[in-house]
Design a protein around this motif. Structure first.
Motif, short mmCIF file in Angstrom:
data_model
loop_
_atom_site.label_atom_id
_atom_site.label_comp_id
_atom_site.label_asym_id
_atom_site.label_seq_id
_atom_site.Cartn_x
_atom_site.Cartn_y
_atom_site.Cartn_z
N ASP A 98 -63.31 -12.93 3.77
CA ASP A 98 -63.01 -11.76 2.93
C ASP A 98 -61.55 -11.78 2.47
O ASP A 98 -61.25 -11.38 1.34
CB ASP A 98 -63.35 -10.45 3.64
CG ASP A 98 -62.95 -10.44 5.10
OD1 ASP A 98 -63.16 -11.45 5.80
OD2 ASP A 98 -62.42 -9.41 5.56
N GLY A 99 -60.65 -12.27 3.32
CA GLY A 99 -59.25 -12.35 2.90
C GLY A 99 -59.09 -13.37 1.79
O GLY A 99 -58.48 -13.11 0.74
N ASN A 126 -65.82 -10.40 7.70
CA ASN A 126 -65.74 -9.73 9.01
C ASN A 126 -64.86 -8.48 8.93
O ASN A 126 -64.52 -7.89 9.95
CB ASN A 126 -65.21 -10.70 10.09
CG ASN A 126 -63.95 -11.41 9.64
OD1 ASN A 126 -63.25 -10.92 8.75
ND2 ASN A 126 -63.63 -12.53 10.26
N ILE A 128 -61.79 -8.07 8.40
CA ILE A 128 -60.50 -8.17 9.11
C ILE A 128 -59.88 -9.54 8.81
O ILE A 128 -60.60 -10.44 8.38
CB ILE A 128 -60.74 -8.01 10.66
CG1 ILE A 128 -59.49 -7.55 11.40
CG2 ILE A 128 -61.30 -9.27 11.29
CD1 ILE A 128 -59.21 -6.09 11.29
N TYR A 129 -58.58 -9.67 9.00
CA TYR A 129 -57.96 -11.01 8.98
C TYR A 129 -58.02 -11.55 10.40
O TYR A 129 -57.31 -11.06 11.28
CB TYR A 129 -56.50 -10.92 8.53
CG TYR A 129 -56.29 -10.65 7.05
CD1 TYR A 129 -57.28 -10.91 6.11
CD2 TYR A 129 -55.08 -10.16 6.59
CE1 TYR A 129 -57.09 -10.67 4.76
CE2 TYR A 129 -54.87 -9.92 5.24
CZ TYR A 129 -55.88 -10.17 4.33
OH TYR A 129 -55.67 -9.94 3.00
N GLY A 130 -58.88 -12.55 10.62
CA GLY A 130 -59.03 -13.12 11.96
C GLY A 130 -57.93 -14.11 12.29
O GLY A 130 -57.28 -14.02 13.34
MG MG Z 1 -61.83 -11.94 7.43
#
Ligand code: MG
Ligand code: SF4
Length: 281
Positions: A98-99, A126, A128-130
């Motif tokens: 997604d980022g 997800n 979020i930035y994993g």
């Molecule tokens: Mg992500």
């Protein structure tokens, strides 16, 4: 699309490199679904390329026994599109998170939609930035508390499916990593689709934002009688954010830029450059 003459199984697409994702990462489910989807299409691994950008999910090409490029942040789509224009005989799958797709790479999503080049994008979301350890991403929920947003996220939440539909993407679908069989079927359909296929793959990050329980509860199959040629009905499903509808929202057959370029190149064989340049003499 080149099909292999022999029967292929999912393990024929699996490389010797072991995934380095955290135990339980949703991306394992997406990887298995991709092995299955490509095997279902009997695609020759030598004629298939998996392209990624940067992020946890962008390690994907290392784990595939196809050709692959782990490219530049947010640039999986331009690399994939350029490759398809140069080598229309190859099957190209662009992957990322997604980022990568919705933050730094969002401009490329718009132009991929307009060009409708025959590639498949699988975006592992997800929320979020994993890779950078848990900051908010464009799909994080409003109010979400992280180390970088201690008072809660004060931005709205990006809607990937609604955006893809309004950009006129010609194949729009959503799957879930915890349902790899269904996701594999979507990857198969997206790859068979002639044009730009966008597959939003919900893929939780149990380390920094565990959404498994929430998505187990909210993922809802799109009704069998949904008319996937009706963009407004697809949009109504996309705007219902209480549920995460899963399946094919929308599909449309229209000219692809790679096909149009091929036809122009055939016409170009009769093009007389000297006659054309004589206008400027
Ligand atoms: Mg992500
Ligand atoms: Fe997966 Fe999250 Fe670990 Fe990255 S940090 S590998 S997204 S679980």
């Amino acid at each position: 699309m080149v099909q292999a003459p022999v029967t292929l199984t999912p393990k024929d697409y699996k490389s010797e490199v072991k995934p380095t994702w955290c135990p339980g990462c949703g991306d394992f489910g997406v990887l298995n679904a991709t092995y299955r989807g490509l095997a279902g299409l009997k695609l020759s691994p030598e004629q298939t390329v998996v392209v990624s950008g940067i992020g946890c999910s962008s390690r994907f090409p290392h784990f595939m026994k196809t050709f692959g490029i782990h490219s530049v942040h947010g640039r999986a789509l331009p690399v994939a599109q350029g490759m398809k224009m140069a080598r229309p005989d190859l099957t190209i799958v662009a992957v990322g998170g997604d980022g990568d797709f919705f933050s730094i790479g969002i401009g490329h999503l718009i132009h991929a939609a307009l060009r409708n080049i025959d590639i498949t994008a699988v975006v592992m979301d997800n929320e979020i930035y994993g890779l950078t350890k848990g900051q908010t991403s464009p799909t994080s929920p409003h109010g979400h508390v992280t180390k970088s947003t201690p008072y809660g996220l004060q931005a709205s939440t990006f809607n990937p499916i609604a955006t893809a539909l309004t950009l006129n993407v010609s194949f729009v679908a959503r799957g879930y990593s915890a349902k790899p069989k269904e996701l594999a079927a979507l990857i198969e359909q997206g790859t068979l689709h002639k044009g730009f296929a966008f597959i939003h793959a919900l893929s939780p990050c149990p380390t920094f934002f565990n959404t498994f329980d929430a998505w187990d509860a909210s993922v809802t199959p799109i009704a069998a009688d949904h008319d996937s040629s009706d963009r407004m009905k697809a949009l109504a499903l996309a705007m219902d954010t209480e549920k995460q509808y899963m399946g094919v929202f929308y599909k449309e057959e229209r000219t692809t830029m790679d096909q149009a370029a091929h036809e122009l190149s055939l016409k170009g064989k009769d093009f007389d450059i000297d006659k054309y340049m004589s206008r400027y003499a």
